[in-house]
Design a protein around this motif. Structure first.
Motif, PDB file in Angstrom:
ATOM      1  N   SER A   1     -24.518 -41.129   5.439  1.00 58.96           N
ATOM      2  CA  SER A   1     -23.137 -40.967   5.900  1.00 58.96           C
ATOM      3  C   SER A   1     -23.067 -40.314   7.279  1.00 58.96           C
ATOM      4  CB  SER A   1     -22.338 -40.120   4.904  1.00 58.96           C
ATOM      5  OG  SER A   1     -22.306 -40.728   3.634  1.00 58.96           O
ATOM      6  N   SER A   2     -21.940 -40.549   7.961  1.00 56.61           N
ATOM      7  CA  SER A   2     -21.667 -39.894   9.236  1.00 56.61           C
ATOM      8  C   SER A   2     -21.295 -38.435   9.000  1.00 56.61           C
ATOM      9  CB  SER A   2     -20.516 -40.596   9.946  1.00 56.61           C
ATOM     10  OG  SER A   2     -19.307 -40.395   9.226  1.00 56.61           O
ATOM     11  N   PHE A   3     -21.128 -37.669  10.107  1.00 54.30           N
ATOM     12  CA  PHE A   3     -20.735 -36.265   9.979  1.00 54.30           C
ATOM     13  C   PHE A   3     -19.462 -36.119   9.137  1.00 54.30           C
ATOM     14  CE2 PHE A   3     -22.751 -34.797  14.294  1.00 54.30           C
ATOM     15  CZ  PHE A   3     -23.995 -35.139  13.803  1.00 54.30           C
ATOM     16  N   SER A   4     -18.436 -36.848   9.521  1.00 52.26           N
ATOM     17  CA  SER A   4     -17.140 -36.730   8.844  1.00 52.26           C
ATOM     18  C   SER A   4     -17.237 -37.183   7.391  1.00 52.26           C
ATOM     19  CB  SER A   4     -16.077 -37.544   9.580  1.00 52.26           C
ATOM     20  OG  SER A   4     -15.879 -37.047  10.883  1.00 52.26           O
ATOM     21  N   GLN A   5     -17.939 -38.284   7.151  1.00 54.15           N
ATOM     22  CA  GLN A   5     -18.095 -38.774   5.779  1.00 54.15           C
ATOM     23  C   GLN A   5     -18.872 -37.778   4.932  1.00 54.15           C
ATOM     24  OE1 GLN A   5     -20.066 -42.432   6.796  1.00 54.15           O
ATOM     25  NE2 GLN A   5     -18.198 -43.668   6.660  1.00 54.15           N
ATOM     26  N   SER A   6     -19.903 -37.158   5.520  1.00 51.81           N
ATOM     27  CA  SER A   6     -20.689 -36.161   4.792  1.00 51.81           C
ATOM     28  C   SER A   6     -19.828 -34.985   4.379  1.00 51.81           C
ATOM     29  CB  SER A   6     -21.856 -35.672   5.651  1.00 51.81           C
ATOM     30  OG  SER A   6     -22.767 -36.712   5.912  1.00 51.81           O
ATOM     31  N   ALA A   7     -18.968 -34.535   5.295  1.00 49.24           N
ATOM     32  CA  ALA A   7     -18.088 -33.406   4.990  1.00 49.24           C
ATOM     33  C   ALA A   7     -17.175 -33.732   3.815  1.00 49.24           C
ATOM     34  CB  ALA A   7     -17.265 -33.046   6.223  1.00 49.24           C
ATOM     35  N   GLU A   8     -16.644 -34.948   3.791  1.00 49.67           N
ATOM     36  CA  GLU A   8     -15.778 -35.355   2.685  1.00 49.67           C
ATOM     37  C   GLU A   8     -16.551 -35.417   1.371  1.00 49.67           C
ATOM     38  OE1 GLU A   8     -12.462 -35.816   2.526  1.00 49.67           O
ATOM     39  OE2 GLU A   8     -12.473 -34.982   4.564  1.00 49.67           O
ATOM     40  N   LYS A   9     -17.775 -35.918   1.409  1.00 49.59           N
ATOM     41  CA  LYS A   9     -18.585 -36.012   0.193  1.00 49.59           C
ATOM     42  C   LYS A   9     -18.982 -34.631  -0.320  1.00 49.59           C
ATOM     43  CE  LYS A   9     -20.540 -40.658   0.717  1.00 49.59           C
ATOM     44  NZ  LYS A   9     -21.789 -41.463   0.767  1.00 49.59           N
ATOM     45  N   LEU A  10     -19.289 -33.721   0.612  1.00 49.42           N
ATOM     46  CA  LEU A  10     -19.590 -32.344   0.208  1.00 49.42           C
ATOM     47  C   LEU A  10     -18.367 -31.707  -0.457  1.00 49.42           C
ATOM     48  CD1 LEU A  10     -21.584 -31.179   3.353  1.00 49.42           C
ATOM     49  CD2 LEU A  10     -22.468 -31.122   1.025  1.00 49.42           C
ATOM     50  N   LYS A  11     -17.221 -31.954   0.118  1.00 45.24           N
ATOM     51  CA  LYS A  11     -15.971 -31.409  -0.413  1.00 45.24           C
ATOM     52  C   LYS A  11     -15.701 -31.918  -1.830  1.00 45.24           C
ATOM     53  CE  LYS A  11     -12.637 -31.533   2.501  1.00 45.24           C
ATOM     54  NZ  LYS A  11     -11.528 -32.055   3.343  1.00 45.24           N
ATOM     55  N   ASP A  12     -15.994 -33.200  -2.051  1.00 52.42           N
ATOM     56  CA  ASP A  12     -15.720 -33.812  -3.352  1.00 52.42           C
ATOM     57  C   ASP A  12     -16.842 -33.619  -4.359  1.00 52.42           C
ATOM     58  OD1 ASP A  12     -13.352 -34.725  -2.279  1.00 52.42           O
ATOM     59  OD2 ASP A  12     -14.154 -36.694  -1.730  1.00 52.42           O
TER      60      ASP A  12
ATOM     61  N   LEU B   1     -14.396 -28.364   6.662  1.00 51.75           N
ATOM     62  CA  LEU B   1     -14.965 -28.260   5.312  1.00 51.75           C
ATOM     63  C   LEU B   1     -14.978 -26.811   4.845  1.00 51.75           C
ATOM     64  CD1 LEU B   1     -16.638 -29.397   2.896  1.00 51.75           C
ATOM     65  CD2 LEU B   1     -18.689 -29.047   4.313  1.00 51.75           C
ATOM     66  N   ALA B   2     -15.463 -25.887   5.701  1.00 53.74           N
ATOM     67  CA  ALA B   2     -15.612 -24.486   5.317  1.00 53.74           C
ATOM     68  C   ALA B   2     -14.275 -23.798   5.089  1.00 53.74           C
ATOM     69  CB  ALA B   2     -16.405 -23.739   6.386  1.00 53.74           C
ATOM     70  N   ASN B   3     -13.221 -24.298   5.720  1.00 50.14           N
ATOM     71  CA  ASN B   3     -11.907 -23.681   5.543  1.00 50.14           C
ATOM     72  C   ASN B   3     -11.308 -23.930   4.162  1.00 50.14           C
ATOM     73  OD1 ASN B   3     -11.892 -22.549   8.079  1.00 50.14           O
ATOM     74  ND2 ASN B   3     -10.760 -24.223   9.036  1.00 50.14           N
ATOM     75  N   GLY B   4     -11.853 -24.917   3.439  1.00 50.40           N
ATOM     76  CA  GLY B   4     -11.305 -25.186   2.110  1.00 50.40           C
ATOM     77  C   GLY B   4     -12.346 -25.317   1.025  1.00 50.40           C
ATOM     78  N   HIS B   5     -13.624 -25.001   1.366  1.00 48.40           N
ATOM     79  CA  HIS B   5     -14.704 -25.225   0.408  1.00 48.40           C
ATOM     80  C   HIS B   5     -15.847 -24.274   0.717  1.00 48.40           C
ATOM     81  CE1 HIS B   5     -16.988 -27.845  -2.392  1.00 48.40           C
ATOM     82  NE2 HIS B   5     -18.029 -27.548  -1.629  1.00 48.40           N
ATOM     83  N   ASP B   6     -16.431 -23.670  -0.305  1.00 52.65           N
ATOM     84  CA  ASP B   6     -17.571 -22.782  -0.098  1.00 52.65           C
ATOM     85  C   ASP B   6     -18.787 -23.599   0.341  1.00 52.65           C
ATOM     86  OD1 ASP B   6     -16.102 -20.579  -0.842  1.00 52.65           O
ATOM     87  OD2 ASP B   6     -16.781 -20.619  -2.936  1.00 52.65           O
ATOM     88  N   ILE B   7     -19.470 -23.125   1.377  1.00 55.42           N
ATOM     89  CA  ILE B   7     -20.681 -23.796   1.862  1.00 55.42           C
ATOM     90  C   ILE B   7     -21.772 -22.774   2.122  1.00 55.42           C
ATOM     91  CG2 ILE B   7     -19.383 -25.672   2.966  1.00 55.42           C
ATOM     92  CD1 ILE B   7     -20.063 -24.288   5.699  1.00 55.42           C
ATOM     93  N   ASN B   8     -22.971 -23.276   2.298  1.00 55.51           N
ATOM     94  CA  ASN B   8     -24.092 -22.457   2.744  1.00 55.51           C
ATOM     95  C   ASN B   8     -24.796 -23.197   3.878  1.00 55.51           C
ATOM     96  OD1 ASN B   8     -25.946 -20.276   2.668  1.00 55.51           O
ATOM     97  ND2 ASN B   8     -27.415 -21.564   1.575  1.00 55.51           N
ATOM     98  N   ILE B   9     -25.273 -22.447   4.869  1.00 62.43           N
ATOM     99  CA  ILE B   9     -26.082 -23.027   5.935  1.00 62.43           C
ATOM    100  C   ILE B   9     -27.530 -22.610   5.682  1.00 62.43           C
ATOM    101  CG2 ILE B   9     -26.465 -23.280   8.404  1.00 62.43           C
ATOM    102  CD1 ILE B   9     -23.729 -24.236   7.642  1.00 62.43           C
ATOM    103  N   ILE B  10     -28.386 -23.582   5.357  1.00 65.28           N
ATOM    104  CA  ILE B  10     -29.778 -23.286   5.035  1.00 65.28           C
ATOM    105  C   ILE B  10     -30.550 -22.971   6.321  1.00 65.28           C
ATOM    106  CG2 ILE B  10     -31.929 -24.291   4.165  1.00 65.28           C
ATOM    107  CD1 ILE B  10     -30.293 -25.865   2.158  1.00 65.28           C
ATOM    108  N   PRO B  11     -31.260 -21.856   6.369  1.00 66.35           N
ATOM    109  CA  PRO B  11     -32.008 -21.509   7.580  1.00 66.35           C
ATOM    110  C   PRO B  11     -33.182 -22.448   7.813  1.00 66.35           C
ATOM    111  CG  PRO B  11     -32.472 -19.939   5.815  1.00 66.35           C
ATOM    112  CD  PRO B  11     -31.351 -20.811   5.336  1.00 66.35           C
TER     113      PRO B  11
END
Length: 322
Positions: free
Chosen positions: A176-187, A207-217
């Protein structure tokens, strides 16, 4: 006035308007900038750069009109330039180097007409994941988006997997593209996504404004191993607070974005657009924080292909090249 005279007058006026329009078109030079998807950094900066060029670039006797176009990012943009399908494009430094020299995904397909206009800003590699995924090893048996096959993202994910002793068979790969990935992560339909872009990146912010995320180091011995073969990847830090809920610094890597063109671009145009960019960087900084990191002093960092003669002329005038 007779009908015949009215007709002749109308025809004359129409011809005059057409002639004026044709003359204006001849006095106008169109200049395209291939960027990336709307969820990344290339697109908003490219749009403002087009405005900067249109408002400030000077060509003798002609008006330069620039437009930014959405694209499929670095690999596709290099191909567009190679075919002469667009005047300029944003390309990551490692992809530009591989394309010019015929390495990696460009093996046997070197694009030797590529030329550089100048370096832009560092693009941060951001491995965005669902909560609970803390390390790269945690990605095993999870779905990970890498962008389209053959893209720079796709190549990087393969390199990261190899550096960590893993392969593509160890994950469920998504394209997926950046935007599509964000939507899939959200869902909840995707576990992680590899996104290389100027930070903060619009799609991750949303995505982060409405969904918990983590940034892997991305750090330690595996990354040091990667940097031995991919020297364009510099160590970087994603500061705490870049995204909602990410309240700690994240060690990662970054690669500089390059503004590129092709050898057939006229020298006066290359000179004019290069000058317009580096003498109006404050305007770009008002659109995106990464715009503040563009400067003439860093314009040659990570540039490993020949400069366009027009850009070279500008940098000599500024004392960047002796």
């Amino acid at each position: 006035m007779t009908k015949l005279k009215k007709f002749l007058l109308s025809a004359a006026l129409s011809a005059g308007v057409a002639a004026t329009g044709a003359a204006q078109a001849q006095d106008r030079v169109f200049f395209g900038i291939a960027t990336g998807g709307t969820g990344g950094t290339y697109y908003p900066l490219g749009g403002m750069l087009a405005q900067v060029i249109s408002n400030n670039a000077e060509l003798e006797g002609k008006k330069l009109s620039a437009t930014a176009e959405t694209g499929n990012a670095s690999v596709a943009n290099a191909g567009l330039l190679g075919r002469g399908s667009i005047e300029s494009a944003f390309v990551a430094a490692d992809i530009l180097d591989a394309a010019y020299h015929g390495r990696n995904q460009f093996e046997g397909k070197a694009i030797t007409n590529l030329r550089a206009l100048g370096a832009l800003y560092p693009e941060t590699v951001q491995l965005v994941a669902q909560p609970g995924l803390e390390t790269f090893a945690d990605l095993a048996e999870h779905t990970v988006s890498s962008g389209s096959p053959g893209s720079g993202q796709w190549q990087l994910l393969g390199d990261l997997l190899a550096a960590h002793g893993m392969s593509r068979d160890d994950i469920g790969e998504d394209y997926s593209s950046f935007s599509q990935s964000a939507e899939k992560l959200k869902d909840g339909n995707l576990d992680a996504s590899l996104i290389t872009a100027g930070s903060p990146t619009a799609s991750i912010t949303e995505l982060a404004n409405g969904h918990d995320i983590n940034i892997i180091p991305l750090s330690g011995a595996p990354i040091a191993k990667l940097q031995e073969t991919q020297p364009y990847y510099a160590s970087a830090v994603l500061p705490a607070g870049t995204y909602n809920g990410v309240d700690h610094d994240v060690n990662t890597i970054a690669v500089r974005a390059i503004w590129a063109t092709h050898a057939d671009l006229p020298e006066d145009i290359a000179y004019a657009v290069t000058k317009a960019l580096y003498e109006n960087t404050e305007t770009l900084g008002k659109v995106h924080v990464k715009g503040k990191e563009i400067s003439v002093e860093t314009a040659l960092q990570s540039v490993s292909i020949p400069l366009h003669p027009g850009a070279e002329r500008y940098f000599r005038e500024k004392g960047i090249i002796e």
